[in-house]
Structure formats: structure tokens, C-alpha cells
Motif scaffolding. Sequence first.
Motif, PDB file in Angstrom:
ATOM      1  N   VAL A   1       0.855  -1.224  -0.006  1.00 21.08           N
ATOM      2  CA  VAL A   1      -0.034   0.221  -0.151  1.00 21.08           C
ATOM      3  C   VAL A   1       1.051   1.225   0.054  1.00 21.08           C
ATOM      4  CG1 VAL A   1      -1.799   1.173   1.290  1.00 21.08           C
ATOM      5  CG2 VAL A   1      -1.764  -1.189   1.307  1.00 21.08           C
ATOM      6  N   LYS A   2       0.522   2.239  -0.944  1.00 21.85           N
ATOM      7  CA  LYS A   2       1.237   3.341  -1.137  1.00 21.85           C
ATOM      8  C   LYS A   2       0.441   4.383  -1.167  1.00 21.85           C
ATOM      9  CE  LYS A   2       5.851   2.963  -0.864  1.00 21.85           C
ATOM     10  NZ  LYS A   2       6.694   2.937  -2.182  1.00 21.85           N
ATOM     11  N   ASP A   3       0.383   5.566  -0.334  1.00 23.35           N
ATOM     12  CA  ASP A   3      -0.401   6.798  -0.455  1.00 23.35           C
ATOM     13  C   ASP A   3      -0.187   7.463  -1.913  1.00 23.35           C
ATOM     14  OD1 ASP A   3      -1.270   6.348   1.879  1.00 23.35           O
ATOM     15  OD2 ASP A   3       0.105   7.785   3.006  1.00 23.35           O
ATOM     16  N   ASP A   4       0.807   7.449  -2.210  1.00 18.21           N
ATOM     17  CA  ASP A   4       1.083   7.995  -3.918  1.00 18.21           C
ATOM     18  C   ASP A   4       1.107   7.029  -4.760  1.00 18.21           C
ATOM     19  OD1 ASP A   4       3.317   6.961  -2.825  1.00 18.21           O
ATOM     20  OD2 ASP A   4       4.758   8.468  -3.570  1.00 18.21           O
ATOM     21  N   GLY A   5       0.460   5.863  -4.602  1.00 16.19           N
ATOM     22  CA  GLY A   5       0.624   4.813  -5.500  1.00 16.19           C
ATOM     23  C   GLY A   5      -0.241   4.997  -6.656  1.00 16.19           C
ATOM     24  N   GLU A   6      -0.578   3.617  -7.424  1.00 15.49           N
ATOM     25  CA  GLU A   6      -1.412   3.823  -8.618  1.00 15.49           C
ATOM     26  C   GLU A   6      -2.583   2.730  -7.884  1.00 15.49           C
ATOM     27  OE1 GLU A   6      -1.528   2.308 -13.217  1.00 15.49           O
ATOM     28  OE2 GLU A   6       0.434   2.182 -11.979  1.00 15.49           O
ATOM     29  N   ARG A   7      -4.065   2.971  -8.490  1.00 16.62           N
ATOM     30  CA  ARG A   7      -4.975   1.914  -8.154  1.00 16.62           C
ATOM     31  C   ARG A   7      -4.706   0.609  -8.582  1.00 16.62           C
ATOM     32  NH1 ARG A   7     -10.045   2.587 -10.895  1.00 16.62           N
ATOM     33  NH2 ARG A   7      -8.798   2.958 -12.626  1.00 16.62           N
ATOM     34  N   LEU A   8      -4.983  -0.324  -7.615  1.00 13.05           N
ATOM     35  CA  LEU A   8      -4.524  -1.795  -7.655  1.00 13.05           C
ATOM     36  C   LEU A   8      -4.971  -2.279  -8.984  1.00 13.05           C
ATOM     37  CD1 LEU A   8      -3.318  -4.515  -6.610  1.00 13.05           C
ATOM     38  CD2 LEU A   8      -5.652  -4.793  -5.343  1.00 13.05           C
ATOM     39  N   ILE A   9      -6.253  -2.004  -9.289  1.00 14.79           N
ATOM     40  CA  ILE A   9      -6.839  -2.683 -10.639  1.00 14.79           C
ATOM     41  C   ILE A   9      -6.159  -1.929 -11.901  1.00 14.79           C
ATOM     42  CG2 ILE A   9      -8.761  -1.006 -10.764  1.00 14.79           C
ATOM     43  CD1 ILE A   9      -8.896  -4.248 -11.908  1.00 14.79           C
ATOM     44  N   SER A  10      -5.787  -1.039 -11.811  1.00 13.80           N
ATOM     45  CA  SER A  10      -5.029  -0.097 -13.057  1.00 13.80           C
ATOM     46  C   SER A  10      -3.553  -0.709 -13.047  1.00 13.80           C
ATOM     47  CB  SER A  10      -4.734   1.248 -12.617  1.00 13.80           C
ATOM     48  OG  SER A  10      -6.011   1.877 -12.745  1.00 13.80           O
ATOM     49  N   LYS A  11      -2.932  -0.941 -11.812  1.00 16.11           N
ATOM     50  CA  LYS A  11      -1.559  -1.549 -12.040  1.00 16.11           C
ATOM     51  C   LYS A  11      -1.301  -2.996 -12.594  1.00 16.11           C
ATOM     52  CE  LYS A  11       2.621  -0.765  -9.991  1.00 16.11           C
ATOM     53  NZ  LYS A  11       3.391   0.446 -10.341  1.00 16.11           N
ATOM     54  N   ILE A  12      -2.450  -3.639 -11.999  1.00 19.05           N
ATOM     55  CA  ILE A  12      -2.619  -5.099 -12.508  1.00 19.05           C
ATOM     56  C   ILE A  12      -3.387  -5.056 -14.342  1.00 19.05           C
ATOM     57  CG2 ILE A  12      -4.104  -7.296 -12.548  1.00 19.05           C
ATOM     58  CD1 ILE A  12      -3.897  -6.917  -9.504  1.00 19.05           C
ATOM     59  N   GLN A  13      -3.763  -4.204 -14.525  1.00 22.57           N
ATOM     60  CA  GLN A  13      -4.512  -4.367 -15.825  1.00 22.57           C
ATOM     61  C   GLN A  13      -3.202  -3.671 -16.765  1.00 22.57           C
ATOM     62  OE1 GLN A  13      -6.771  -6.277 -16.304  1.00 22.57           O
ATOM     63  NE2 GLN A  13      -7.923  -4.993 -17.611  1.00 22.57           N
ATOM     64  N   GLY A  14      -2.530  -2.581 -16.250  1.00 22.49           N
ATOM     65  CA  GLY A  14      -1.389  -2.040 -16.950  1.00 22.49           C
ATOM     66  C   GLY A  14      -0.242  -2.973 -17.395  1.00 22.49           C
ATOM     67  N   ASN A  15      -0.036  -3.932 -16.229  1.00 17.58           N
ATOM     68  CA  ASN A  15       1.035  -4.669 -16.406  1.00 17.58           C
ATOM     69  C   ASN A  15       0.912  -6.055 -17.107  1.00 17.58           C
ATOM     70  OD1 ASN A  15       3.811  -3.585 -15.022  1.00 17.58           O
ATOM     71  ND2 ASN A  15       2.008  -2.843 -13.699  1.00 17.58           N
ATOM     72  N   TRP A  16      -0.539  -6.584 -16.857  1.00 16.37           N
ATOM     73  CA  TRP A  16      -0.835  -7.848 -17.253  1.00 16.37           C
ATOM     74  C   TRP A  16      -1.944  -8.088 -17.969  1.00 16.37           C
ATOM     75  CZ3 TRP A  16       1.003  -7.087 -12.052  1.00 16.37           C
ATOM     76  CH2 TRP A  16       2.020  -7.821 -11.760  1.00 16.37           C
ATOM     77  N   ASN A  17      -2.951  -7.025 -18.187  1.00 13.11           N
ATOM     78  CA  ASN A  17      -3.848  -7.168 -18.971  1.00 13.11           C
ATOM     79  C   ASN A  17      -4.948  -8.199 -18.602  1.00 13.11           C
ATOM     80  OD1 ASN A  17      -6.158  -6.124 -20.775  1.00 13.11           O
ATOM     81  ND2 ASN A  17      -5.108  -7.291 -22.522  1.00 13.11           N
ATOM     82  N   LEU A  18      -5.030  -8.459 -17.250  1.00  9.91           N
ATOM     83  CA  LEU A  18      -5.655  -9.764 -16.556  1.00  9.91           C
ATOM     84  C   LEU A  18      -7.126  -9.939 -17.025  1.00  9.91           C
ATOM     85  CD1 LEU A  18      -4.195 -11.951 -15.113  1.00  9.91           C
ATOM     86  CD2 LEU A  18      -5.323 -10.970 -12.939  1.00  9.91           C
TER      87      LEU A  18
END
Length: 227
Positions: free
Chosen positions: A55-72
Motif C-alpha cells: 500500500v502506497k499513498d502516492d501509488g496507483e490503483r490496484l486494478i490499474s496496476k494489474i491491468q497495465g502490467n498484465w491485462n488480466l
Amino acid sequence: MLVCKNCFSDKELKGFIISSGHISECGYCKNRDIETIHLEELFDFFKELFDNFQVKDDGERLISKIQGNWNLFSDIGIGNRIMNYVIGNIDTHLQNSEELVDFNNDILDNVNYWHVLKEQLKWERRYLTDINYLTELGWDSFFESKIIINKDDYFYRARLHHISDEDAYSNDKMYCPPKEISTAGRANPKGIPYLYLSENEDTVLYETRASYLDEVSTGHYPTKCVS
């Protein structure tokens, strides 16, 4: 809850559902007569996936991080619903699919060091003499091919003469060239001189492309032992 192959874009997940599933109605996209499995069968997969994040306050939304890296997932909305169901039913530090995250420190260390190493290999050096940190990162499996140099080993270098009847080159002229005139070689970039040696004396003659009646100076170099 049943989930079908069309809820995912990932080929391996789709293949797993096709091979392991049964024909039914999907509880998420509502497709009928399609291969489905119980989402609980993917809990272990998602647990390992979520462990890659912190968890990071200045991070990226979990769903966006996963979709952006793996298009799951095939659709963001379906992805949110699937992930929130999984998060609510497994032991994880994450709260929901919209939580702000970054990769965990182990992954960030690997990525950051790769950028450092890449620049070093391009502009500073082509060989690594200290691989302790690489071992800590778990990269030691990339270095399974090893050559052991013993303290009594000798190596050779040859330089072609460009003037007939020239004296043999002195010791100081048998090392690597000055950086100002160093050209790019097999291992070194331009401007970073390396001393190229061979364990075989005949090989260095071939490397200079010496031909009949050419004059060549050769040098032999003992191994420098470092305790």
C-alpha cells in the motif's frame, strides 16, 4: 461464485478455465453455456499476485496496476468485482481493488538495480567482479557458467608491428590503449579501454590477423592474486 473464461484476457487463465471448468452461467458477465469454474479455485493465484504489492499513498490503483502490467481481465468493471470478492475472502493486507499500491520492495529493488546495472554495462564496464548483491537479488541463476582462473595461470596478448625491423614493444605498450584512442570492442564501449588476453598463445596471433612475414610482439601476463 462462478466465473467464466470470457472474464479474463490472460491466455493461461482462460486455458485453465477451459480445461478444468464445466459449462454453466457466469456469475459476473452473465454469459450462458460457457466454460466456468468456481472463483475459489483461483484464490491461491490471486493471493500470490497480491503479495507483489504494498500500500502506497502516492501509488496507483490496484486494478490499474494489474491491468497495465498484465491485462488480466477482459473488462475493468468485471475485474473490480472479481478482485473485491477475492480480497474479501482471503487473507491479504489489501482492502479493495481501488486501493493505491506500488510493487513491494523486493520487486522495486530488482527493477531499480536493473536500471543502474544497465547504465553501468553501457557506459562504464562490461564485466562484473562483485556479484554478491546480484546473489541477494536472486539473480545468481543467471551466472551458472563459470571459468575458474588459478594463481599459476598465464595469459597472452599480441600486437602487430606496422614498421619492419621495429624493436619489440616495451611492457608499457603491451597493455590496453589509452582511453582517448580506445575504440569499441567485444566487451568494452568506446572510451573505456579493456585489456584483451587469451589463455592460448596461438590464439592471440590469429586475433591480430597476422600473416606470413608479419612481425608481432607478444606478451605473457601472470595472474594477479587478490586475497
